[in-house]
Design a protein around this motif. Structure first.
Motif, PDB file in Angstrom:
ATOM      1  N   ASP A  71      48.547  48.933  32.953  1.00 45.69           N
ATOM      2  CA  ASP A  71      48.767  49.789  31.385  1.00 45.69           C
ATOM      3  C   ASP A  71      50.093  50.549  32.091  1.00 45.69           C
ATOM      4  OD1 ASP A  71      47.588  51.075  34.280  1.00 45.69           O
ATOM      5  OD2 ASP A  71      46.050  52.280  33.057  1.00 45.69           O
ATOM      6  N   GLY A  72      50.972  49.869  33.066  1.00 42.53           N
ATOM      7  CA  GLY A  72      51.576  50.874  33.629  1.00 42.53           C
ATOM      8  C   GLY A  72      51.918  52.328  34.597  1.00 42.53           C
ATOM      9  N   SER A  73      50.658  51.973  34.697  1.00 40.20           N
ATOM     10  CA  SER A  73      50.503  53.418  35.768  1.00 40.20           C
ATOM     11  C   SER A  73      51.218  52.326  37.527  1.00 40.20           C
ATOM     12  CB  SER A  73      48.498  53.709  36.395  1.00 40.20           C
ATOM     13  OG  SER A  73      48.077  52.644  36.184  1.00 40.20           O
ATOM     14  N   PRO A  74      51.162  53.309  38.601  1.00 42.02           N
ATOM     15  CA  PRO A  74      51.716  52.470  40.003  1.00 42.02           C
ATOM     16  C   PRO A  74      50.720  52.093  40.422  1.00 42.02           C
ATOM     17  CG  PRO A  74      51.278  55.287  39.628  1.00 42.02           C
ATOM     18  CD  PRO A  74      51.215  54.555  38.559  1.00 42.02           C
ATOM     19  N   ILE A  75      51.133  50.890  41.426  1.00 39.42           N
ATOM     20  CA  ILE A  75      49.769  50.444  42.302  1.00 39.42           C
ATOM     21  C   ILE A  75      50.559  51.143  43.149  1.00 39.42           C
ATOM     22  CG2 ILE A  75      49.478  48.291  42.617  1.00 39.42           C
ATOM     23  CD1 ILE A  75      50.578  47.538  40.254  1.00 39.42           C
ATOM     24  N   TYR A  76      49.424  51.555  43.662  1.00 37.88           N
ATOM     25  CA  TYR A  76      49.181  52.203  45.628  1.00 37.88           C
ATOM     26  C   TYR A  76      48.813  50.931  46.221  1.00 37.88           C
ATOM     27  CZ  TYR A  76      50.412  56.479  43.035  1.00 37.88           C
ATOM     28  OH  TYR A  76      51.041  57.189  42.255  1.00 37.88           O
ATOM     29  N   ALA A  77      49.262  50.401  47.158  1.00 39.19           N
ATOM     30  CA  ALA A  77      49.308  49.352  48.114  1.00 39.19           C
ATOM     31  C   ALA A  77      47.902  49.436  48.960  1.00 39.19           C
ATOM     32  CB  ALA A  77      50.509  49.165  48.876  1.00 39.19           C
ATOM     33  N   ASP A  78      47.774  51.026  49.561  1.00 42.41           N
ATOM     34  CA  ASP A  78      46.770  51.104  50.402  1.00 42.41           C
ATOM     35  C   ASP A  78      45.433  51.606  49.376  1.00 42.41           C
ATOM     36  OD1 ASP A  78      47.847  53.732  48.721  1.00 42.41           O
ATOM     37  OD2 ASP A  78      46.404  54.755  50.085  1.00 42.41           O
ATOM     38  N   GLN A  79      45.219  52.182  48.046  1.00 43.86           N
ATOM     39  CA  GLN A  79      44.310  51.645  47.560  1.00 43.86           C
ATOM     40  C   GLN A  79      44.269  49.935  46.948  1.00 43.86           C
ATOM     41  OE1 GLN A  79      45.422  53.734  42.717  1.00 43.86           O
ATOM     42  NE2 GLN A  79      42.826  53.785  43.120  1.00 43.86           N
ATOM     43  N   PHE A  80      45.421  48.970  46.313  1.00 44.62           N
ATOM     44  CA  PHE A  80      44.743  47.734  46.112  1.00 44.62           C
ATOM     45  C   PHE A  80      44.597  47.204  47.253  1.00 44.62           C
ATOM     46  CE2 PHE A  80      46.864  43.744  45.658  1.00 44.62           C
ATOM     47  CZ  PHE A  80      46.096  43.211  44.940  1.00 44.62           C
ATOM     48  N   THR A  81      44.855  47.583  47.644  1.00 42.28           N
ATOM     49  CA  THR A  81      44.301  46.841  49.347  1.00 42.28           C
ATOM     50  C   THR A  81      42.604  47.425  50.118  1.00 42.28           C
ATOM     51  OG1 THR A  81      46.405  46.615  50.492  1.00 42.28           O
ATOM     52  CG2 THR A  81      45.109  46.304  52.063  1.00 42.28           C
ATOM     53  N   ARG A  82      42.028  48.308  49.093  1.00 51.15           N
ATOM     54  CA  ARG A  82      41.019  48.749  50.216  1.00 51.15           C
ATOM     55  C   ARG A  82      40.507  48.206  48.637  1.00 51.15           C
ATOM     56  NH1 ARG A  82      42.193  53.309  50.678  1.00 51.15           N
ATOM     57  NH2 ARG A  82      42.266  54.629  48.675  1.00 51.15           N
ATOM     58  N   LEU A  83      40.723  47.737  47.642  1.00 49.91           N
ATOM     59  CA  LEU A  83      39.816  47.599  45.898  1.00 49.91           C
ATOM     60  C   LEU A  83      39.621  45.433  45.917  1.00 49.91           C
ATOM     61  CD1 LEU A  83      38.345  48.135  43.737  1.00 49.91           C
ATOM     62  CD2 LEU A  83      40.729  47.695  42.128  1.00 49.91           C
ATOM     63  N   ASN A  84      40.456  45.525  46.680  1.00 50.74           N
ATOM     64  CA  ASN A  84      40.745  43.666  47.280  1.00 50.74           C
ATOM     65  C   ASN A  84      39.276  43.790  48.217  1.00 50.74           C
ATOM     66  OD1 ASN A  84      42.013  41.447  46.580  1.00 50.74           O
ATOM     67  ND2 ASN A  84      43.402  43.350  46.058  1.00 50.74           N
ATOM     68  N   ARG A  85      39.120  44.316  49.636  1.00 56.37           N
ATOM     69  CA  ARG A  85      38.579  43.659  50.595  1.00 56.37           C
ATOM     70  C   ARG A  85      37.272  44.614  49.990  1.00 56.37           C
ATOM     71  NH1 ARG A  85      40.689  47.621  53.860  1.00 56.37           N
ATOM     72  NH2 ARG A  85      38.699  48.881  53.368  1.00 56.37           N
ATOM     73  N   ASP A  86      37.141  45.471  49.736  1.00 58.33           N
ATOM     74  CA  ASP A  86      35.573  45.500  48.843  1.00 58.33           C
ATOM     75  C   ASP A  86      35.035  44.701  48.218  1.00 58.33           C
ATOM     76  OD1 ASP A  86      36.060  48.350  50.581  1.00 58.33           O
ATOM     77  OD2 ASP A  86      36.037  49.469  48.898  1.00 58.33           O
ATOM     78  N   VAL A  87      35.780  44.683  47.161  1.00 61.91           N
ATOM     79  CA  VAL A  87      35.319  43.430  46.135  1.00 61.91           C
ATOM     80  C   VAL A  87      34.740  42.194  46.471  1.00 61.91           C
ATOM     81  CG1 VAL A  87      35.815  42.022  43.661  1.00 61.91           C
ATOM     82  CG2 VAL A  87      36.308  44.482  44.294  1.00 61.91           C
ATOM     83  N   TYR A  88      35.744  42.078  47.614  1.00 61.05           N
ATOM     84  CA  TYR A  88      35.270  40.421  48.071  1.00 61.05           C
ATOM     85  C   TYR A  88      34.301  40.134  49.276  1.00 61.05           C
ATOM     86  CZ  TYR A  88      36.258  36.241  50.638  1.00 61.05           C
ATOM     87  OH  TYR A  88      36.375  35.133  51.241  1.00 61.05           O
ATOM     88  N   GLU A  89      34.518  41.702  49.955  1.00 62.00           N
ATOM     89  CA  GLU A  89      33.474  41.915  51.166  1.00 62.00           C
ATOM     90  C   GLU A  89      32.028  42.229  49.960  1.00 62.00           C
ATOM     91  OE1 GLU A  89      33.960  45.044  53.814  1.00 62.00           O
ATOM     92  OE2 GLU A  89      35.753  43.743  54.458  1.00 62.00           O
ATOM     93  N   ARG A  90      32.104  42.742  49.110  1.00 58.79           N
ATOM     94  CA  ARG A  90      30.797  42.622  48.296  1.00 58.79           C
ATOM     95  C   ARG A  90      30.603  41.448  47.196  1.00 58.79           C
ATOM     96  NH1 ARG A  90      25.570  43.817  48.807  1.00 58.79           N
ATOM     97  NH2 ARG A  90      24.715  44.330  46.467  1.00 58.79           N
ATOM     98  N   ALA A  91      31.316  40.839  46.976  1.00 58.83           N
ATOM     99  CA  ALA A  91      31.082  39.393  46.197  1.00 58.83           C
ATOM    100  C   ALA A  91      30.482  38.795  47.415  1.00 58.83           C
ATOM    101  CB  ALA A  91      32.377  39.163  45.955  1.00 58.83           C
ATOM    102  N   ILE A  92      30.733  38.158  49.127  1.00 59.91           N
ATOM    103  CA  ILE A  92      30.554  37.611  49.766  1.00 59.91           C
ATOM    104  C   ILE A  92      28.908  38.108  50.128  1.00 59.91           C
ATOM    105  CG2 ILE A  92      30.622  36.974  52.327  1.00 59.91           C
ATOM    106  CD1 ILE A  92      32.346  35.728  50.412  1.00 59.91           C
ATOM    107  N   GLU A  93      27.921  39.836  49.932  1.00 57.02           N
ATOM    108  CA  GLU A  93      27.506  39.982  49.877  1.00 57.02           C
ATOM    109  C   GLU A  93      26.441  39.540  48.998  1.00 57.02           C
ATOM    110  OE1 GLU A  93      27.466  43.604  50.574  1.00 57.02           O
ATOM    111  OE2 GLU A  93      28.040  43.804  52.786  1.00 57.02           O
ATOM    112  N   LEU A  94      26.959  38.965  47.994  1.00 55.30           N
ATOM    113  CA  LEU A  94      25.963  38.527  46.483  1.00 55.30           C
ATOM    114  C   LEU A  94      25.834  37.392  46.958  1.00 55.30           C
ATOM    115  CD1 LEU A  94      26.846  41.917  44.103  1.00 55.30           C
ATOM    116  CD2 LEU A  94      24.953  41.398  45.211  1.00 55.30           C
TER     117      LEU A  94
END
Length: 159
Positions: free
Chosen positions: A21-44
């Motif tokens: 959407d043109g909003s800035p991408i912050y590496a720390d937020q992107f990395t955290r979201l990636n990790r959270d989503v991946y870990e939760r997918a593995i759990e589920l």
């Protein structure tokens, strides 16, 4: 972060569209979201829905999560294959719906079986094109993108 299958889908979808959407991408937020989503997918991965719709929502959330994340513990393809196997079991039990089109689309995005795209188009064709919901319009566009570019990580040159 507490996840269920619908919040996994939501978070994974957000990850897939992060910054579009043109909003800035912050590496720390992107990395955290990636990790959270991946870990939760593995759990589920070992969870199952109690109805066909719940199972389909879970499979959809898992497929989107694995597509969206950059992480791989060495077993990601096995997880994806397991989810695809579960999807084959649940797809025939679903009525023609947005959920079924979404699941067909993300299954199609994994190995490009044309019969999945045809079934998704059959359902899409019964929708009123003048009154598509945001979610319907979005999945129509996603299916179109998958059909037009079956090699999203490859650079294709035309000679």
């Amino acid at each position: 972060m507490d996840f269920n299958s619908s919040s996994l889908f939501s978070s994974a979808h957000h990850l897939l569209t992060y910054g579009l959407d043109g909003s800035p991408i912050y590496a720390d937020q992107f990395t955290r979201l990636n990790r959270d989503v991946y870990e939760r997918a593995i759990e589920l991965c070992n969870s199952h829905g109690t109805t066909a719709e719940e199972e389909a929502e879970l499979c959809l959330g898992l497929l989107v999560a694995f597509a969206a994340t950059i992480y791989d513990n060495g077993c990601k393809q096995q997880y994806i294959q397991n989810v695809l196997d579960r999807s084959w079991e649940v797809l025939p039990k679903l009525s023609p719906s947005l959920l079924k089109v979404r699941l067909l689309t993300y299954c199609y995005s994994e190995f490009y079986d044309e019969s999945l795209a045809r079934e998704a188009h059959t359902i899409i064709n019964i929708w009123n094109k003048n009154e598509l919901t945001l979610e319907q319009a979005e999945i129509v566009e996603e299916l179109k993108r998958f059909e037009e570019n079956q090699y999203p990580w490859e650079e294709v040159t035309v000679e």
